[in-house]
Design a protein around this motif. Structure first.
Motif, mmCIF file in Angstrom:
data_model
loop_
_atom_site.group_PDB
_atom_site.id
_atom_site.type_symbol
_atom_site.label_atom_id
_atom_site.label_comp_id
_atom_site.label_asym_id
_atom_site.label_seq_id
_atom_site.Cartn_x
_atom_site.Cartn_y
_atom_site.Cartn_z
ATOM 1 N N MET A 1 -36.761 38.659 16.412
ATOM 2 C CA MET A 1 -35.507 38.210 17.013
ATOM 3 C C MET A 1 -34.386 38.390 15.999
ATOM 4 N N SER A 2 -33.434 39.279 16.280
ATOM 5 C CA SER A 2 -32.349 39.552 15.343
ATOM 6 C C SER A 2 -31.130 38.689 15.624
ATOM 7 N N GLN A 3 -31.131 37.974 16.756
ATOM 8 C CA GLN A 3 -29.958 37.202 17.160
ATOM 9 C C GLN A 3 -30.196 35.716 16.888
ATOM 10 N N LEU A 4 -29.313 35.110 16.104
ATOM 11 C CA LEU A 4 -29.387 33.692 15.797
ATOM 12 C C LEU A 4 -28.098 33.016 16.243
ATOM 13 N N ARG A 5 -28.177 31.742 16.579
ATOM 14 C CA ARG A 5 -26.981 30.985 16.972
ATOM 15 C C ARG A 5 -26.693 29.935 15.915
ATOM 16 N N LEU A 54 -25.885 41.942 21.986
ATOM 17 C CA LEU A 54 -26.931 41.401 21.126
ATOM 18 C C LEU A 54 -28.299 41.490 21.791
ATOM 19 N N ASP A 55 -28.358 41.350 23.102
ATOM 20 C CA ASP A 55 -29.626 41.544 23.814
ATOM 21 C C ASP A 55 -30.117 42.984 23.663
ATOM 22 N N LEU A 56 -29.193 43.942 23.723
ATOM 23 C CA LEU A 56 -29.568 45.344 23.517
ATOM 24 C C LEU A 56 -30.111 45.553 22.109
ATOM 25 N N LEU A 57 -29.452 44.970 21.114
ATOM 26 C CA LEU A 57 -29.909 45.121 19.734
ATOM 27 C C LEU A 57 -31.280 44.510 19.527
ATOM 28 N N ASP A 58 -31.551 43.407 20.214
ATOM 29 C CA ASP A 58 -32.853 42.745 20.070
ATOM 30 C C ASP A 58 -34.011 43.628 20.516
ATOM 31 N N ARG A 59 -33.730 44.606 21.369
ATOM 32 C CA ARG A 59 -34.784 45.492 21.859
ATOM 33 C C ARG A 59 -35.028 46.679 20.925
ATOM 34 N N GLU A 60 -34.192 46.832 19.900
ATOM 35 C CA GLU A 60 -34.295 47.987 19.015
ATOM 36 C C GLU A 60 -35.029 47.613 17.736
ATOM 37 N N GLY A 62 -35.707 47.371 13.851
ATOM 38 C CA GLY A 62 -34.836 47.347 12.688
ATOM 39 C C GLY A 62 -33.413 46.925 12.981
ATOM 40 N N ALA A 63 -33.219 46.161 14.042
ATOM 41 C CA ALA A 63 -31.865 45.736 14.398
ATOM 42 C C ALA A 63 -31.316 44.798 13.333
ATOM 43 N N ASP A 250 -23.094 47.418 10.196
ATOM 44 C CA ASP A 250 -24.214 47.014 9.358
ATOM 45 C C ASP A 250 -24.526 48.091 8.322
ATOM 46 N N THR A 251 -24.633 49.332 8.773
ATOM 47 C CA THR A 251 -24.957 50.424 7.853
ATOM 48 C C THR A 251 -23.886 50.586 6.785
ATOM 49 N N ALA A 252 -22.617 50.588 7.206
ATOM 50 C CA ALA A 252 -21.521 50.798 6.257
ATOM 51 C C ALA A 252 -21.383 49.644 5.274
ATOM 52 N N SER A 253 -21.565 48.416 5.756
ATOM 53 C CA SER A 253 -21.361 47.268 4.883
ATOM 54 C C SER A 253 -22.557 47.035 3.957
#
Length: 257
Positions: A1-5, A54-60, A62-63, A250-253
């Motif tokens: 899970m990459s999404q936190l609240r 964020l739901d889309l990212l959670d399916r990838e 290395g998100a 994310d990549t750039a930072s």
């Protein structure tokens, strides 16, 4: 899970997440949206696009880890006070953003993204992000959700994007929160001359004339042709684009740290 609240984390978890992940702050407004949309439309749509992204990212695989803050529900809306709004002055909104962003830095966050849902906030938000990077060792970014697109937007009508309480926002709300849209959606009576804020007399000019918003009835274009299916396409497009933007940030930072 990459999404936190943020509201569900302990302070130690916030510290750890802030050191490695991206902290995301949605901002919106509470203002009139003609007779058929709720006051919180801008906040609701910013949250909807963020949630979908964020739901889309959670399916990838290395998100990037994203810490989602509660949305800031108030914005700079003095141009809508002729009807109803809860508005912060430009100086107050800038100060609120400064305080929120400084708090995040003090709490250990080093990468921050602000996602906006209201046109009146855009310049103030971008200035706040620029000021933050001058005074703190952070990498910060900002965007208004409607400016992001994958370029695969079959439902788009650029001439009314985003507009206000018109075809674009009404289509999105019919897709995201149909129970909050008052139906039937009324047709907008054409107004002549058209408002200068939406039809400047020369390309590149920003023009404001006193009383224009009240004169045009609080909307920029006709919402009566809005459609939930096209709204879903538009939401999906903006969500995919925001997910791509978060990955790119994310990549750039990471490489700059």
């Amino acid at each position: 899970m990459s999404q936190l609240r943020l509201t569900e984390l302990t302070w130690r978890e916030v510290r750890r997440a802030g050191e490695e992940g991206i902290v995301l702050l949605p901002i919106g407004s509470q203002e009139q949206h003609a007779a058929h949309l709720p006051m919180g439309t801008d906040t609701l749509l910013a949250e909807e696009v963020v949630d979908r992204a964020l739901d889309l990212l959670d399916r990838e695989p290395g998100a990037p880890q994203v810490v989602r803050l509660p949305a800031l529900p108030f914005g700079h809306s003095p141009h809508h006070l002729f009807a109803a709004a809860v508005s912060l002055s430009a100086a107050t909104l800038g100060a609120v953003l400064d305080d929120v962003l400084d708090s995040l830095v003090t709490s250990g966050c080093r990468r921050i993204l602000v996602v906006n849902g209201h046109g009146g906030n855009d310049e103030i938000m971008r200035l706040a992000v620029k000021r933050l990077a001058l005074r703190a060792e952070v990498t910060a970014a900002a965007c208004s959700y409607w400016t992001l697109t994958t370029g695969e937007d079959p439902a788009g009508r650029p001439e009314v994007t985003p507009g206000h309480a018109g075809w674009f926002e009404t289509s999105l709300m019919l897709a995201a929160h149909p129970d909050l849209v008052r139906t039937p959606v009324p047709a907008r009576t054409p107004v002549e001359p058209p408002p200068l804020f939406d039809h400047p007399p020369h390309p590149g000019l920003t023009v404001e004339r006193h009383g224009e918003w009240e004169r045009v009835g609080g909307s920029t274009d006709d919402p009566s042709g809005a459609d939930a299916d096209r709204g879903r396409q538009l939401l999906d497009d903006r969500a995919r684009a925001l997910a791509h933007a978060i990955r790119a940030f994310d990549t750039a930072s990471r490489s700059a740290r």
